[in-house]
Design a protein around this motif. Structure first.
Motif, PDB file in Angstrom:
ATOM      1  N   GLY A 183      -5.904  51.806  29.772  1.00  0.00           N
ATOM      2  CA  GLY A 183      -6.972  51.889  28.657  1.00  0.00           C
ATOM      3  C   GLY A 183      -7.730  51.266  27.830  1.00  0.00           C
ATOM      4  O   GLY A 183      -8.638  51.969  27.054  1.00  0.00           O
ATOM      5  N   ALA A 184      -6.832  50.682  26.943  1.00  0.00           N
ATOM      6  CA  ALA A 184      -7.383  50.818  25.344  1.00  0.00           C
ATOM      7  C   ALA A 184      -8.198  49.386  25.202  1.00  0.00           C
ATOM      8  O   ALA A 184      -8.690  49.731  24.537  1.00  0.00           O
ATOM      9  N   THR A 185      -8.438  48.605  25.831  1.00  0.00           N
ATOM     10  CA  THR A 185      -9.862  47.886  25.766  1.00  0.00           C
ATOM     11  C   THR A 185     -11.112  49.148  25.673  1.00  0.00           C
ATOM     12  O   THR A 185     -12.755  48.043  25.304  1.00  0.00           O
ATOM     13  N   LEU A 186     -11.438  49.368  27.242  1.00  0.00           N
ATOM     14  CA  LEU A 186     -12.160  50.343  27.245  1.00  0.00           C
ATOM     15  C   LEU A 186     -12.551  51.367  25.835  1.00  0.00           C
ATOM     16  O   LEU A 186     -13.898  51.092  25.373  1.00  0.00           O
ATOM     17  N   ASP A 187     -12.141  51.307  24.728  1.00  0.00           N
ATOM     18  CA  ASP A 187     -11.912  52.060  23.652  1.00  0.00           C
ATOM     19  C   ASP A 187     -12.629  51.219  22.676  1.00  0.00           C
ATOM     20  O   ASP A 187     -13.523  51.489  21.797  1.00  0.00           O
ATOM     21  N   THR A 188     -11.452  50.007  22.677  1.00  0.00           N
ATOM     22  CA  THR A 188     -12.376  49.183  22.048  1.00  0.00           C
ATOM     23  C   THR A 188     -13.802  48.265  22.269  1.00  0.00           C
ATOM     24  O   THR A 188     -14.445  49.158  21.307  1.00  0.00           O
ATOM     25  N   LEU A 243     -11.010  41.415  33.556  1.00  0.00           N
ATOM     26  CA  LEU A 243     -11.492  42.516  32.927  1.00  0.00           C
ATOM     27  C   LEU A 243     -10.258  44.036  33.525  1.00  0.00           C
ATOM     28  O   LEU A 243     -10.284  44.652  32.310  1.00  0.00           O
ATOM     29  N   ASP A 244     -10.592  43.691  34.669  1.00  0.00           N
ATOM     30  CA  ASP A 244      -9.544  44.719  35.579  1.00  0.00           C
ATOM     31  C   ASP A 244      -8.540  45.127  35.104  1.00  0.00           C
ATOM     32  O   ASP A 244      -7.074  45.480  34.671  1.00  0.00           O
ATOM     33  N   HIS A 245      -7.612  43.912  35.432  1.00  0.00           N
ATOM     34  CA  HIS A 245      -6.110  43.595  34.823  1.00  0.00           C
ATOM     35  C   HIS A 245      -6.082  43.582  33.174  1.00  0.00           C
ATOM     36  O   HIS A 245      -5.454  44.640  32.724  1.00  0.00           O
ATOM     37  N   MET A 246      -7.243  43.622  32.837  1.00  0.00           N
ATOM     38  CA  MET A 246      -6.499  44.097  30.754  1.00  0.00           C
ATOM     39  C   MET A 246      -7.005  45.079  30.592  1.00  0.00           C
ATOM     40  O   MET A 246      -6.270  46.068  30.087  1.00  0.00           O
TER      41      MET A 246
END
Length: 304
Positions: free
Chosen positions: A276-281, A267-270
């Motif tokens: 940071g796009a994964t956080l917005d998603t 998750l950290d690598h993603m």
């Protein structure tokens, strides 16, 4: 429901009157999102429900007491940095009660407490699943087993793509959990709309409500999982997602990362690999699921 579970007056009144109610978990703001976005999202989810004419029931543990329908003050209390809030699954509820701890409830424990309070619909971000390599580690989320015996309807964006999605769907089938795509036959992978797995679909809130009612009529005790994909313009670019995930898996293997350390590593690598796009998603996923859950909860009331 037992006296050891506190249900807010507003939630109790809505359930008794047959008005739509949607349960919300608390780990998303106690252990998931970072400050200050975590509280912003928590309150935005409640606001979305109220605007849709649905009563929100944010669930958590306050000083050892499982509470369905946290007040704003209670949400801020268990989120506070010095609160000592622990991530609380079903097996952790008795420990939290004995110690008087604050707890952020997981999918499994939120589903249990909500159903005990008479709530039929629960919105979350992503469901836990079978972890990669589970054939040797036996590492899978307690969410799966819990949903085999809790008759609630849960809206999620599938499971995170870092998990073993095909194995998760096989496990859900074995456990008797009903899995349906919301207006899609592609099972979502949380960050992306299509995990590469297919499921049956329902095309409306009313159709989802009919499935839940049919389950009840048959006296089945499993959950109905409605897999709602994130909006197309909010997903992580699939090509970027696949490339970053492959890199993360290679780095994990090279570093010997495994077991319980693997998921946070990936998750950290993603997060870093997608700028940071994964956080917005993550936020878009959650709020989208809350909106769909409001529509289904309203349809369920009409179907009663």
């Amino acid at each position: 429901m037992t006296e050891r579970i506190v249900v807010a007056d507003e939630v109790r009144a809505a359930v008794s009157a047959g008005r739509p109610v949607v349960a919300l978990e608390s780990t998303i703001f106690t252990h998931g999102l970072t400050r200050p976005r975590n509280l912003e999202v928590a309150f935005a989810a409640e606001r979305l429900l109220r605007e849709a004419g649905v009563t929100p029931a944010t669930t958590g543990v306050v000083a050892g007491v499982p509470t369905v329908g946290l007040s704003r003050d209670q949400i801020e209390l268990i989120e506070a940095a010095d609160s000592g809030t622990v991530k609380t699954g079903i097996r952790d509820l008795p420990v939290a009660a004995a110690k008087g701890s604050h707890g952020g409830t997981t999918v499994a424990s939120t589903a249990l407490l909500a159903q005990r309070a008479g709530i039929e619909v629960f919105a979350t971000g992503g469901l836990g699943g079978v972890h990669r390599g589970a054939a040797t580690t036996f590492d899978e989320s307690a969410d799966l087993v819990a949903l085999s015996s809790i008759p609630i309807l849960i809206v999620s964006a599938g499971v995170k793509s870092i998990l073993d999605v095909p194995a998760t769907l096989e496990r859900l089938e074995t456990l008797g959990v009903i899995v349906l795509g919301y207006r899609t036959t592609c099972f979502p992978g949380f960050y992306v709309r299509d995990s590469g797995c297919t499921v049956d679909a329902v095309d409306s809130p009313e159709a989802a409500a009919m499935v839940a009612r049919a389950r009840d009529d048959l006296a089945l005790r499993s959950a109905v999982l409605i897999a709602n994909p994130v909006a197309a313009d909010k997903q992580v670019d699939p090509a970027l997602h696949d490339r970053v995930l492959a890199d993360a898996e290679q780095e994990a293997a090279a570093a010997g990362v495994r077991g319980k350390d693997l998921t946070p590593f990936l998750l950290d690598h993603m997060h870093r690999g997608t700028d940071g796009a994964t956080l917005d998603t993550n936020v878009a996923v959650y709020l989208g699921n809350v909106q769909v859950s409001a529509e289904i909860a309203t349809a369920l009331v009409s179907a009663s």
